[in-house]
Design a protein around this motif. Structure first.
Motif, PDB file in Angstrom:
ATOM      1  N   ASP A  96       6.716  62.636  -0.974  1.00  0.00           N
ATOM      2  CA  ASP A  96       7.057  64.063  -0.954  1.00  0.00           C
ATOM      3  C   ASP A  96       6.764  64.748   0.377  1.00  0.00           C
ATOM      4  O   ASP A  96       6.805  65.970   0.456  1.00  0.00           O
ATOM      5  N   SER A  97       6.453  63.976   1.401  1.00  0.00           N
ATOM      6  CA  SER A  97       6.090  64.552   2.694  1.00  0.00           C
ATOM      7  C   SER A  97       7.013  64.046   3.788  1.00  0.00           C
ATOM      8  O   SER A  97       7.550  62.947   3.707  1.00  0.00           O
ATOM      9  N   VAL A  98       7.178  64.857   4.819  1.00  0.00           N
ATOM     10  CA  VAL A  98       7.888  64.427   6.023  1.00  0.00           C
ATOM     11  C   VAL A  98       6.843  64.271   7.119  1.00  0.00           C
ATOM     12  O   VAL A  98       6.117  65.204   7.431  1.00  0.00           O
ATOM     13  N   LEU A  99       6.756  63.065   7.655  1.00  0.00           N
ATOM     14  CA  LEU A  99       5.797  62.774   8.721  1.00  0.00           C
ATOM     15  C   LEU A  99       6.553  62.650  10.029  1.00  0.00           C
ATOM     16  O   LEU A  99       7.634  62.074  10.085  1.00  0.00           O
ATOM     17  N   SER A 100       5.965  63.182  11.092  1.00  0.00           N
ATOM     18  CA  SER A 100       6.545  63.081  12.432  1.00  0.00           C
ATOM     19  C   SER A 100       5.487  62.554  13.381  1.00  0.00           C
ATOM     20  O   SER A 100       4.303  62.880  13.236  1.00  0.00           O
ATOM     21  N   TRP A 101       5.899  61.764  14.352  1.00  0.00           N
ATOM     22  CA  TRP A 101       4.984  61.227  15.340  1.00  0.00           C
ATOM     23  C   TRP A 101       5.727  60.917  16.619  1.00  0.00           C
ATOM     24  O   TRP A 101       6.941  60.789  16.624  1.00  0.00           O
ATOM     25  N   LYS A 102       4.953  60.801  17.698  1.00  0.00           N
ATOM     26  CA  LYS A 102       5.518  60.405  18.981  1.00  0.00           C
ATOM     27  C   LYS A 102       5.535  58.882  19.054  1.00  0.00           C
ATOM     28  O   LYS A 102       4.513  58.244  18.851  1.00  0.00           O
ATOM     29  N   GLN A 103       6.688  58.335  19.325  1.00  0.00           N
ATOM     30  CA  GLN A 103       6.822  56.898  19.548  1.00  0.00           C
ATOM     31  C   GLN A 103       6.827  56.701  21.061  1.00  0.00           C
ATOM     32  O   GLN A 103       7.822  56.945  21.729  1.00  0.00           O
ATOM     33  N   CYS A 106      -3.394  49.332  15.108  1.00  0.00           N
ATOM     34  CA  CYS A 106      -2.704  50.427  14.429  1.00  0.00           C
ATOM     35  C   CYS A 106      -1.406  50.865  15.102  1.00  0.00           C
ATOM     36  O   CYS A 106      -0.662  51.652  14.531  1.00  0.00           O
ATOM     37  N   GLY A 107      -1.131  50.359  16.303  1.00  0.00           N
ATOM     38  CA  GLY A 107       0.087  50.777  16.988  1.00  0.00           C
ATOM     39  C   GLY A 107       0.084  52.268  17.224  1.00  0.00           C
ATOM     40  O   GLY A 107      -0.913  52.836  17.665  1.00  0.00           O
ATOM     41  N   ASN A 108       1.190  52.910  16.885  1.00  0.00           N
ATOM     42  CA  ASN A 108       1.266  54.359  17.104  1.00  0.00           C
ATOM     43  C   ASN A 108       0.740  55.164  15.920  1.00  0.00           C
ATOM     44  O   ASN A 108       0.828  56.377  15.907  1.00  0.00           O
ATOM     45  N   THR A 123      -1.319  54.610   9.692  1.00  0.00           N
ATOM     46  CA  THR A 123      -2.601  55.305   9.605  1.00  0.00           C
ATOM     47  C   THR A 123      -2.431  56.718   9.054  1.00  0.00           C
ATOM     48  O   THR A 123      -3.178  57.137   8.164  1.00  0.00           O
ATOM     49  N   VAL A 124      -1.477  57.451   9.584  1.00  0.00           N
ATOM     50  CA  VAL A 124      -1.302  58.851   9.198  1.00  0.00           C
ATOM     51  C   VAL A 124      -0.997  59.005   7.705  1.00  0.00           C
ATOM     52  O   VAL A 124      -1.664  59.787   7.019  1.00  0.00           O
ATOM     53  N   PRO A 125      -0.043  58.265   7.135  1.00  0.00           N
ATOM     54  CA  PRO A 125       0.201  58.447   5.699  1.00  0.00           C
ATOM     55  C   PRO A 125      -0.935  57.930   4.814  1.00  0.00           C
ATOM     56  O   PRO A 125      -1.074  58.356   3.675  1.00  0.00           O
ATOM     57  N   LEU A 126      -1.783  57.032   5.340  1.00  0.00           N
ATOM     58  CA  LEU A 126      -2.927  56.561   4.561  1.00  0.00           C
ATOM     59  C   LEU A 126      -4.090  57.553   4.577  1.00  0.00           C
ATOM     60  O   LEU A 126      -4.961  57.508   3.715  1.00  0.00           O
TER      61      LEU A 126
END
Length: 84
Positions: free
Chosen positions: A11-18, A61-63, A67-70
């Motif tokens: 139910d979430s939208v996650l954004s990150w810098k690749q 963990c890479g980028n 990690t973020v969704p966990l």
């Protein structure tokens, strides 16, 4: 250089810098399904018998796209990436 990526996880939208040269699963759909599966497992194991949230050590963990969704499942996460 980097690109900003976004992905709907449950139910979430996650954004990150690749960041160029950093590790990430190159297959977006497989990455999404893997994250959803791992989060489902985490919801089962992230608390001890007394209900206290556990800590997580995330190696390579890479980028951080796993990690973020966990993070909502655990008390603290220590993420390590060796990128030379």
């Amino acid at each position: 250089d980097y690109v900003v990526e976004s992905m709907r996880i449950n139910d979430s939208v996650l954004s990150w810098k690749q960041v160029e040269g950093s590790f990430s699963n190159p297959n977006g759909e497989i990455c999404k399904r893997t994250i959803e599966h791992i989060c489902g497992l985490a919801s089962q194991i992230a608390r001890d018998d007394g209900g206290v949230r556990r800590d997580l050590l995330d190696l390579y963990c890479g980028n951080g796209n796993y990690t973020v969704p966990l993070s909502p499942h655990f008390s603290r996460i220590l993420s390590v990436e060796l990128n030379k």
